[in-house]
Design an enzyme around this catalytic site. Structure first.
Site, PDB file in Angstrom:
ATOM      1  N   LEU A 135      54.078  39.131  14.928  1.00  0.00           N
ATOM      2  CA  LEU A 135      52.991  39.223  15.895  1.00  0.00           C
ATOM      3  C   LEU A 135      53.295  38.277  17.046  1.00  0.00           C
ATOM      4  O   LEU A 135      53.863  37.201  16.844  1.00  0.00           O
ATOM      5  CB  LEU A 135      51.645  38.816  15.254  1.00  0.00           C
ATOM      6  N   ASP A 136      52.908  38.675  18.260  1.00  0.00           N
ATOM      7  CA  ASP A 136      53.042  37.783  19.404  1.00  0.00           C
ATOM      8  C   ASP A 136      52.147  36.570  19.230  1.00  0.00           C
ATOM      9  O   ASP A 136      51.184  36.578  18.457  1.00  0.00           O
ATOM     10  CB  ASP A 136      52.664  38.515  20.696  1.00  0.00           C
ATOM     11  N   ARG A 137      52.440  35.535  19.983  1.00  0.00           N
ATOM     12  CA  ARG A 137      51.680  34.290  19.900  1.00  0.00           C
ATOM     13  C   ARG A 137      50.172  34.519  20.059  1.00  0.00           C
ATOM     14  O   ARG A 137      49.362  33.954  19.328  1.00  0.00           O
ATOM     15  CB  ARG A 137      52.181  33.326  20.988  1.00  0.00           C
TER      16      ARG A 137
END
Length: 295
Positions: A135-137
């Site tokens: 997952l992205d930040r």
């Protein structure tokens, strides 16, 4: 983190070698190499055995996976994160916003890896960080972490075979063209950027997203999305392509009037347990910053 597995050899399984038997059960080559180096790593009828040992009906095979060291360069740091499920083989967590998964430049002590390392250090256990999905930040939601090499090997194969079903919720600007739809638009790196992606029908890689509108209010849609492929920024790019970008997205829709991060949440993960084979299905509720669009 140590784990022991016991197998009773049947008539159907034999004759075969320990190596061929274990490979059918997801043991990768690196795991087999490590077992060779581990004293009593492989026992057949309680006697130390080799990967080329022949197995016969009613033999009892015991496998001892041992990890005596933790991940290098991951500093244990006490950080908040929510555990959804845990057993001897996997950890499922609900990642908060503004938390990268892995350490990197300028993100050395603020990642999920740091938090998990601290969690196990507090229990006096060694731990190698193996996160299966990404997952992205800014994206919140569910992640699977393998607790040993075998579960990591099996789950990684499931990811590659697209057998782990990932479902997201996104807040999108405007009303989508249909309540249910499929976006089939290839994605490529944007020519003048090292980070941004775009829809590119000439040079892009295949990208397919299924969506269903769950709610529409005040100019925003709550959309459920299922990924058939896993391209970088796929949901963000596909929704922008439809004309319904995600607010708070610093690359594709930097509108922070209602939210300070990309309005995207991994709300469901469904997969087969790597050891038991049992079907697992987890949900994480919509975060308050996304739910606030529809109050």
């Amino acid at each position: 983190m140590n784990r022991t597995f016991t197998y009773l050899i049947t008539q159907k399984d034999s004759p075969c070698t320990v190596e061929s038997y274990l490979k059918k059960r997801g043991y990768s080559h690196p795991i087999l190499v490590q077992l060779k180096k581990t004293q009593n790593g492989i026992l057949v009828n309680q006697k130390w055995a080799y990967v080329k040992t022949i197995l016969n009906p009613d033999d009892k095979l015991e496998i001892h996976l041992e990890e005596t060291a933790s991940s290098e360069h991951i500093v244990p740091v006490e950080l908040p994160f929510s555990i959804v499920y845990e057993d001897e083989d996997i950890l499922v967590v609900n990642k908060p916003a503004d938390m990268p998964i892995h350490p990197s430049i300028n993100n050395y002590e603020n990642t999920l890896a740091n938090a998990v390392a601290y969690y196990y250090k507090k229990q006096g256990e060694t731990f190698i960080f193996r996160c299966i999905n990404r997952l992205d930040r800014d994206t919140t939601g569910l992640l699977i972490i393998a607790k040993h090499a075998l579960s990591a090997s099996i789950l990684s194969k499931q990811m590659k075979a697209r057998e782990i079903r990932r479902t997201y919720l996104a807040v999108c600007k405007g009303q989508l063209p249909a309540e249910v739809g499929i976006i089939n638009a290839p994605i490529a790196r944007k020519a003048d950027s090292a980070i941004e992606r775009c829809v590119d029908f000439s040079n892009g890689e295949s990208a397919v997203t299924h969506y269903r509108v769950r709610y529409y209010q005040n100019g925003y849609s709550l959309v459920e999305l299922h990924l058939e492929t896993g391209r970088t920024h796929q949901i963000r790019i596909h929704m922008q392509y439809l004309g319904n970008p995600l607010p708070g997205d610093y690359l594709y829709c930097p509108d922070y009037s209602k939210i300070s991060r990309t309005a995207l949440h991994s709300y469901r993960l469904a997969f087969c347990h790597p050891i038991t084979g049992k079907r697992m299905d987890f949900y994480a509720p919509l975060p308050t910053d996304m739910a606030a669009f529809f109050q």
